[in-house]
Scaffold this active site. Structure first.
Site, PDB file in Angstrom:
ATOM      1  N   LYS A  22       0.837  -1.210   0.000  1.00  9.79           N
ATOM      2  CA  LYS A  22       0.000   0.000   0.000  1.00  9.79           C
ATOM      3  C   LYS A  22       0.871   1.259   0.000  1.00  9.79           C
ATOM      4  O   LYS A  22       0.638   2.179  -0.788  1.00  9.79           O
ATOM      5  CB  LYS A  22      -0.896  -0.014   1.237  1.00  9.79           C
ATOM      6  CG  LYS A  22      -1.423   1.339   1.671  1.00  9.79           C
ATOM      7  CD  LYS A  22      -2.311   1.180   2.869  1.00  9.79           C
ATOM      8  CE  LYS A  22      -2.250   2.147   3.994  1.00  9.79           C
ATOM      9  NZ  LYS A  22      -1.228   3.012   4.315  1.00  9.79           N
ATOM     10  N   ASN A  23       1.869   1.283   0.865  1.00 10.60           N
ATOM     11  CA  ASN A  23       2.644   2.518   1.014  1.00 10.60           C
ATOM     12  C   ASN A  23       3.580   2.795  -0.159  1.00 10.60           C
ATOM     13  O   ASN A  23       4.151   3.883  -0.250  1.00 10.60           O
ATOM     14  CB  ASN A  23       3.432   2.505   2.331  1.00 10.60           C
ATOM     15  CG  ASN A  23       2.506   2.684   3.521  1.00 10.60           C
ATOM     16  OD1 ASN A  23       1.306   2.941   3.356  1.00 10.60           O
ATOM     17  ND2 ASN A  23       3.054   2.534   4.723  1.00 10.60           N
ATOM     18  N   ARG A  93      -5.060  10.448   3.804  1.00 10.95           N
ATOM     19  CA  ARG A  93      -3.837  11.212   4.027  1.00 10.95           C
ATOM     20  C   ARG A  93      -3.018  11.296   2.738  1.00 10.95           C
ATOM     21  O   ARG A  93      -2.405  12.320   2.435  1.00 10.95           O
ATOM     22  CB  ARG A  93      -3.046  10.492   5.139  1.00 10.95           C
ATOM     23  CG  ARG A  93      -1.606  10.879   5.277  1.00 10.95           C
ATOM     24  CD  ARG A  93      -1.412  11.934   6.321  1.00 10.95           C
ATOM     25  NE  ARG A  93      -0.025  12.327   6.444  1.00 10.95           N
ATOM     26  CZ  ARG A  93       0.356  13.495   6.917  1.00 10.95           C
ATOM     27  NH1 ARG A  93      -0.528  14.376   7.322  1.00 10.95           N
ATOM     28  NH2 ARG A  93       1.622  13.807   7.010  1.00 10.95           N
ATOM     29  N   PRO A 123       0.961  16.726  10.725  1.00 11.87           N
ATOM     30  CA  PRO A 123       1.040  17.972   9.974  1.00 11.87           C
ATOM     31  C   PRO A 123       1.703  17.757   8.610  1.00 11.87           C
ATOM     32  O   PRO A 123       2.263  16.688   8.353  1.00 11.87           O
ATOM     33  CB  PRO A 123       1.925  18.857  10.861  1.00 11.87           C
ATOM     34  CG  PRO A 123       2.711  17.921  11.696  1.00 11.87           C
ATOM     35  CD  PRO A 123       1.896  16.685  11.854  1.00 11.87           C
ATOM     36  N   ILE A 124       1.616  18.764   7.756  1.00 12.34           N
ATOM     37  CA  ILE A 124       2.240  18.635   6.432  1.00 12.34           C
ATOM     38  C   ILE A 124       3.272  19.735   6.207  1.00 12.34           C
ATOM     39  O   ILE A 124       3.606  20.073   5.076  1.00 12.34           O
ATOM     40  CB  ILE A 124       1.183  18.635   5.297  1.00 12.34           C
ATOM     41  CG1 ILE A 124       0.264  19.856   5.400  1.00 12.34           C
ATOM     42  CG2 ILE A 124       0.369  17.353   5.313  1.00 12.34           C
ATOM     43  CD1 ILE A 124      -0.592  20.054   4.160  1.00 12.34           C
ATOM     44  N   ASP A 125       3.771  20.304   7.330  1.00  9.27           N
ATOM     45  CA  ASP A 125       4.713  21.417   7.208  1.00  9.27           C
ATOM     46  C   ASP A 125       5.969  21.042   6.420  1.00  9.27           C
ATOM     47  O   ASP A 125       6.486  21.842   5.634  1.00  9.27           O
ATOM     48  CB  ASP A 125       5.093  21.937   8.608  1.00  9.27           C
ATOM     49  CG  ASP A 125       5.617  20.824   9.512  1.00  9.27           C
ATOM     50  OD1 ASP A 125       5.028  19.725   9.512  1.00  9.27           O
ATOM     51  OD2 ASP A 125       6.627  21.051  10.201  1.00  9.27           O
ATOM     52  N   LEU A 126       6.455  19.791   6.580  1.00 11.04           N
ATOM     53  CA  LEU A 126       7.694  19.399   5.885  1.00 11.04           C
ATOM     54  C   LEU A 126       7.451  19.262   4.381  1.00 11.04           C
ATOM     55  O   LEU A 126       8.333  19.562   3.572  1.00 11.04           O
ATOM     56  CB  LEU A 126       8.243  18.088   6.457  1.00 11.04           C
ATOM     57  CG  LEU A 126       8.645  18.148   7.938  1.00 11.04           C
ATOM     58  CD1 LEU A 126       8.932  16.749   8.476  1.00 11.04           C
ATOM     59  CD2 LEU A 126       9.871  19.040   8.126  1.00 11.04           C
ATOM     60  N   ARG A 399      -8.546  -0.531   4.604  1.00  8.47           N
ATOM     61  CA  ARG A 399      -7.701   0.520   4.027  1.00  8.47           C
ATOM     62  C   ARG A 399      -6.301   0.008   3.720  1.00  8.47           C
ATOM     63  O   ARG A 399      -5.628   0.532   2.836  1.00  8.47           O
ATOM     64  CB  ARG A 399      -7.596   1.710   4.983  1.00  8.47           C
ATOM     65  CG  ARG A 399      -8.916   2.407   5.191  1.00  8.47           C
ATOM     66  CD  ARG A 399      -8.731   3.661   5.983  1.00  8.47           C
ATOM     67  NE  ARG A 399      -7.613   4.406   5.423  1.00  8.47           N
ATOM     68  CZ  ARG A 399      -7.083   5.465   5.962  1.00  8.47           C
ATOM     69  NH1 ARG A 399      -7.549   5.937   7.092  1.00  8.47           N
ATOM     70  NH2 ARG A 399      -6.073   6.075   5.394  1.00  8.47           N
TER      71      ARG A 399
END
Ligand code: UD1
Length: 421
Positions: A22-23, A93, A123-126, A399
C-alpha cells in the site's frame, strides 16, 4: 459498520503470498500524473485507499481499468485538472502525494488538508516547506492550499525529520525543477526506493533512495508510457507473521523481501519463533506461548516500524514477561490499548510509553478498530482469545489489507465478516 467475527484458539498453518505494498502503491499512483501517457502497474493491492486514489485521478481527468491479468492500466493522457476533489481528498492522508506530481505536470495544484487515520496530528509542514524551497508559491484560502510552481528550481533541502511522505512529495515535484535537488535526512523506507524505480521508468533521473541523501536531476522526463511492479508489502507480511505467532502456528510467506522485515523478524525471534528466510520467502514456526519481548521502540526505517507497533502490542498481551512499548513516530497510536484491555490485557500507559504484562490468554468480546493497524492488532488478539471476538470497524482494516479475513481463513483461522452490524 462491518465487523470481523473471530473464534479464537485455532493454530495458523500454511502458505500465503503477500500482496503489493500500500505505502508504495499510493505515492506511485500519484506519480502516474507525471506521465502524459499510459501506465501499467502490476501487484497493485486492492484496498480502499487505492480506490480513493483512483477516484481522485478520475476526478482529475485520467481513466483506468483493471486488466484480466490483474494489472492496473491507467491512461493519464486525458488528465487536465489540477484541483483535487475535496471530499475524497479529506478521506485519505495520501491525497497530499498529489501535490508534487500535479506541480510537476501542470505547474500548479490545489488541495485541502488531507485526512486519514487519526493517529496523531500528522502535519504537512515538511511537505510544504520542501516544495517552497523548490520555488513553489503556497498560500491558503478558505481551507484550500493553493500552490503555484511553474518555475521550480533545484534546491538543497534538509528535512528536520525523515518524513516518508515529505521525502516522496519532494522527489515527485523535483523531477520537473530546473537543475539538481538534494534531499538530506531523507526517509530511508524501502517504499522510497520503489518510487525512485518508478520515476526512473518514467525517464526521470533519481538516485540515492534508501539512503539519507537523495539526488534528483530535474528538467523533464522522456517516457510516454511505463510498466512497473509494486514491491511486496512489508507490513502485511509482518502482520501475517504476528497472526501466526500468536497462535503458535507455522507459516510460509512468499513475495517478501526478508531485509525489509528485518526488525520485525528480530523481535519475533526474541519471542521464541524459529525463522528461516530465503529468496523472496520467510518461514516462521512459533512456540505455544511467546517468550518475553522486552522492548518495542518505533523509529524511522531501518528501525522498528510504527505500523507494526499495534500487532506486537497484541502479541505482548499474551507473551511471557513484560514488554515496554515506546511509540516515537506518532503521538496518538495506542488506541488499540483500551480495546485490548476489554479483552483482558494488562498494561499501563504514560504518554508515548506502554508497559504490558503478558497474561495466559485473553477473552473474546466486542471491540472496535480505531485505526488501520490497531484494527489488525485486535483481529490478531481475537485469533488467540478464548471464545468469540467481534472487531467492529472492519472498513478501517480494509484501508491497508486486502480481505484480511480471507487471508487468515486461508491459513486456518475461524473468521468471518459481517457487513452491517
Ligand atoms: C507513512 C506511511 C505510514 C507510516 C509512516 C511512518 C504511507 C502512505 N504511509 O506515513 O503507514 O506509519 O510513514 O513510517 O507511506 N511529520 C511532520 N510534518 C510533516 C510530515 C510528517 O511533523 O510535514 C511527522 C508526523 O506527524 C509523524 C512523523 O513526522 O509524527 C512521521 O510521519 P511521516 O514519515 O511523514 O509518515 P507518513 O508519510 O504520513
Amino acid at each position: 459498520m462491518a465487523a470481523f467475527i473471530v473464534e479464537g484458539g485455532y493454530r495458523l498453518t500454511g502458505e500465503q503470498r503477500v500482496s503489493g505494498a500500500k505505502n508504495a502503491a499510493l505515492p506511485i499512483l500519484a506519480a502516474c500524473l507525471i506521465c502524459p501517457g499510459q501506465v501499467r502497474l502490476y501487484d497493485c493491492p486492492k484496498l480502499r485507499d487505492v480506490e480513493n486514489m483512483l477516484a481522485i485521478l478520475t476526478a482529475l481527468g485520467a481513466s483506468w481499468r483493471q486488466d484480466e491479468d490483474g494489472a492496473l492500466f491507467l491512461d493519464m493522457s486525458t488528465a487536465t485538472g489540477h484541483t483535487m476533489p475535496q471530499r475524497i481528498s479529506k478521506e485519505i492522508r495520501s491525497s497530499i502525494f498529489m501535490l508534487g506530481p500535479l506541480l510537476a505536470r501542470f505547474g500548479r495544484a490545489v488541495c485541502t488538508y488531507p485526512g486519514g487515520c487519526e493517529i496523531g496530528n500528522r502535519p504537512i509542514d515538511l511537505h510544504l516547506s520542501g516544495l517552497s524551497a523548490l520555488g513553489v508559491r503556497i498560500r491558503e484560502e478558505s481551507g484550500l492550499i493553493l500552490c503555484e510552481g511553474d518555475a521550480m528550481r533545484g534546491a538543497d533541502i534538509h528535512l528536520d525529520y525523515p518524513s516518508v511522505g515529505a521525502t516522496e512529495n519532494i522527489m515527485m515535484a523535483a523531477v520537473a525543477a530546473s537543475g539538481v535537488t538534494y534531499i538530506r535526512n531523507a526517509a530511508r523506507e524501502p517504499e522510497t526506493e520503489d518510487l525512485q524505480a518508478f520515476l526512473n521508468v518514467l525517464g526521470c533521473d533519481v538516485s540515492g533512495a534508501g539512503t539519507s541523501n537523495i539526488r534528483i536531476a530535474g528538467g523533464g522526463w522522456r517516457a510516454r508510457s511505463a510498466v512497473h511492479s509494486i514491491m511486496p508489502d512489508r507490513i502485511v507480511a509482518g502482520t501475517l507473521l504476528c497472526a501466526a505467532a500468536i497462535t503458535g502456528g507455522e507459516v510460509r510467506l512468499s513475495n517478501v523481501v526478508p531485509q525489509h522485515v528485518g526488525s520485525t523478524l528480530s523481535k519475533l525471534r526474541e519471542g521464541g519463533c524459529a525463522i528461516d528466510c530465503g529468496e523472496g520467502m520467510v518461514r516462521l514456526s512459533a512456540p505455544p506461548r511467546l517468550s518475553e519481548i522486552k522492548l518495542i521502540e518505533t523509529l524511522p526505517y531501518p528501525g522498528f516500524p510504527t505500523d507494526m507497533q499495534a500487532p506486537f502490542f497484541a502479541l505482548a498481551t499474551v507473551a511471557e514477561g513484560t514488554c515496554v512499548v515506546v511509540e516515537n513516530v506518532f503521538e496518538n497510536r495506542f488506541k488499540h490499548g483500551p480495546e485490548l484491555m476489554r479483552m483482558g490485557a494488562v498494561y499501563t500507559q504514560k504518554d508515548r510509553t506502554a508497559v504490558i504484562r503478558g497474561v495466559e490468554n485473553l477473552t473474546g468480546t466486542q471491540v472496535t478498530a480505531r485505526d488501520l493497524r490497531g484494527g489488525a492488532a485486535l483481529t490478531i488478539a481475537g485469533l488467540k482469545a478464548r471464545g468469540v471476538t467481534t472487531v467492529y470497524g472492519a472498513e478501517l482494516i480494509d484501508r491497508g489489507y486486502e480481505a484480511l479475513d480471507a487471508q487468515l481463513r486461508a491459513l486456518g483461522a475461524h473468521i468471518t465478516r459481517e457487513e452491517s452490524l
